[in-house]
Motif scaffolding. Structure first.
Motif, PDB file in Angstrom:
ATOM      1  N   VAL A 306      39.489  35.302  51.481  1.00 45.02           N
ATOM      2  CA  VAL A 306      40.596  35.904  50.651  1.00 45.02           C
ATOM      3  C   VAL A 306      41.073  35.027  49.559  1.00 45.02           C
ATOM      4  N   GLN A 307      41.208  33.993  49.974  1.00 42.03           N
ATOM      5  CA  GLN A 307      41.798  32.747  48.943  1.00 42.03           C
ATOM      6  C   GLN A 307      40.639  32.517  47.953  1.00 42.03           C
ATOM      7  N   MET A 308      39.275  32.543  48.314  1.00 41.72           N
ATOM      8  CA  MET A 308      38.423  32.151  47.419  1.00 41.72           C
ATOM      9  C   MET A 308      38.444  33.404  46.321  1.00 41.72           C
ATOM     10  N   ILE A 309      38.698  34.616  46.712  1.00 41.80           N
ATOM     11  CA  ILE A 309      38.686  35.635  45.630  1.00 41.80           C
ATOM     12  C   ILE A 309      39.914  35.452  44.900  1.00 41.80           C
ATOM     13  N   VAL A 310      41.060  35.249  45.589  1.00 40.67           N
ATOM     14  CA  VAL A 310      42.423  34.937  44.602  1.00 40.67           C
ATOM     15  C   VAL A 310      42.023  33.772  43.459  1.00 40.67           C
ATOM     16  N   GLU A 311      41.551  32.842  44.064  1.00 35.82           N
ATOM     17  CA  GLU A 311      41.259  31.739  42.952  1.00 35.82           C
ATOM     18  C   GLU A 311      40.235  32.131  41.926  1.00 35.82           C
ATOM     19  N   LEU A 312      39.372  33.055  42.307  1.00 41.73           N
ATOM     20  CA  LEU A 312      38.266  33.357  41.232  1.00 41.73           C
ATOM     21  C   LEU A 312      39.031  34.267  40.411  1.00 41.73           C
TER      22      LEU A 312
END
Length: 326
Positions: A306-312
C-alpha cells in the motif's frame, strides 16, 4: 583380452559414468537453495534476465548476482552467450531437467502477494496516473493490484479500497469514501475550462465569449452533470436545443474534442497532456475548480505494498507540479 571384450568393458564404464553423473546432478538439484533454484528456473523459463527479474519482483542486477552465486556453488557455467536472449549451457540443461523432474520444478511455493485495491477518479487515472502505473507493472510483474475507476460520487461512496484518489470541492474533501480513512491529503487544485483542438480553431477565430460558442458543437461527459461547481458550463449545455453530444465515456469525449471540432470542459492541464488541445479562458466569470484528494484505508495503511502505491502517487503529482500551478 579380445577386442570385443575390451569394447564391452569400455561401454560398461561409460554407462556407469553417465549414471554417476546423472545421480550427481539429481543430488545437486535436490540440495539447492530454494531461492537460487527458483531464480534459475524462472530465468530458464523466461529466456530473458529482465523478464525473469520482473516476474520475481527483484532487480535484474540482484538476479544476476544470485545466478552467479549458483554457478560458483556448482562450479560450472549454466548459461551460454546467445543473440536470442538467455541460452542454457549443457550443464544448465542438465540442472534444469533435474529440477523439472523433482516434482514439477520442486513444487516451489508461489509467494502470495497481498491484494492492493486502488480506487481513483477516472480522469486522474487516464490523464495523470496511468503512465506511471504501467511503468510500475513493468518493474513488478508479480504485483496484485485491483484498479477501480471512480466515475461518480455514488461510486466513490460505494467503493471499498486500500488507497483512494478522488476529486472534491475546494473547501473540503467531502463527499469522500464511506469507509474509515486516514486524514485526507490535498494533492493539487484543478482549474477547468472549455477546450478545443488547435487544428479546428485558428487564433483569430477562437471563441472568446459565450455567444461565439453558438457555431460550435459542445460535448459533455455525463459525470460532470453531477458536479456543482460546473454549473455555469452545465447550464450552457442544458440551454442548447441542438449541437450537443452527451457521453458516458471520458476517453471518447477526449477523442471527440480532438477529432470532431467539439468544445468540451477539461482540466486546465490538458494542453500539457495533449499539446493538440488548447483551453479557452475568459468564457465564464465564475471559476470552476476542484481538488485532488488522497487517503488510505486505516486498516491497511501500514502495509508495504500500500505504501508503494502511495509513494508512486505522491511522486507522480510532484513530478507534474507545474501542470497544476497557475
Amino acid at each position: 583380452m579380445s577386442i570385443m571384450e575390451a569394447g564391452s568393458r569400455r561401454l560398461i564404464a561409460e554407462h556407469c559414468a553417465a549414471i554417476e553423473k546423472s545421480v550427481s546432478w539429481r543430488t545437486l538439484a535436490a540440495d539447492l537453495d530454494p531461492v537460487l533454484a527458483q531464480c534459475f528456473n524462472v530465468t530458464a523459463r523466461c529466456g530473458c534476465f529482465m523478464q525473469a527479474a520482473r516476474s520475481l519482483n527483484i532487480k535484474a542486477t540482484r538476479l544476476r548476482k544470485q545466478l552467479a552465486q549458483l554457478e560458483t556453488q556448482l562450479q560450472c557455467s549454466l548459461f551460454s552467450p546467445s543473440d536470442n536472449g538467455v541460452a542454457l549451457s549443457r550443464d544448465g540443461l542438465q540442472l534444469h531437467s533435474q529440477l523439472i523432474a523433482l516434482a514439477h520444478e520442486r513444487d516451489l511455493p508461489v509467494i502470495e502477494q497481498p491484494l492492493v485495491r486502488l480506487a481513483v477518479a477516472e480522469s486522474i487515472l487516464h490523464d495523470i496516473l496511468g503512465r506511471d502505473l504501467v511503468a510500475l507493472l513493468r518493474r513488478n510483474a508479480s504485483v496484485r493490484l485491483d484498479i477501480i475507476s471512480l466515475d461518480s460520487e455514488l461510486s466513490l461512496r460505494a467503493v471499498s479500497a486500500d488507497v483512494v484518489l478522488w476529486l472534491a470541492g475546494t473547501d473540503s474533501p467531502l463527499p469522500g469514501p464511506s469507509f474509515a480513512i486516514s486524514e485526507p491529503r490535498r494533492l493539487a487544485r484543478l482549474d477547468y475550462l472549455p477546450h478545443i483542438a488547435k487544428r479546428y480553431s485558428r487564433v483569430a477565430s477562437r471563441p472568446d465569449s459565450l455567444d461565439d460558442l453558438a457555431d460550435f458543437l459542445l460535448v459533455q461527459w455525463q459525470h460532470d452533470r453531477q458536479v456543482d461547481c460546473f454549473r455555469p458550463w452545465n447550464n450552457l449545455v442544458d440551454q442548447r436545443l441542438a449541437g450537443v453530444v452527451q457521453l458516458h465515456s471520458y476517453e471518447l469525449m477526449l477523442e471527440m474534442i480532438r477529432c470532431s471540432a467539439c468544445i468540451g470542459l477539461l482540466p486546465g492541464y490538458m494542453s500539457r497532456f495533449d499539446r493538440g488541445l488548447i483551453g479557452l479562458p475568459g468564457l465564464f466569470n465564475a471559476p470552476m475548480q476542484r481538488q485532488v484528494w488522497l487517503a488510505v484505508n486505516v486498516h491497511s495503511e501500514g502495509d508495504e505494498q500500500v505504501q508503494m502505491i502511495v509513494e508512486l502517487i505522491n511522486s507522480t503529482f510532484n513530478e507534474r507540479r507545474e501542470w497544476f500551478e497557475g
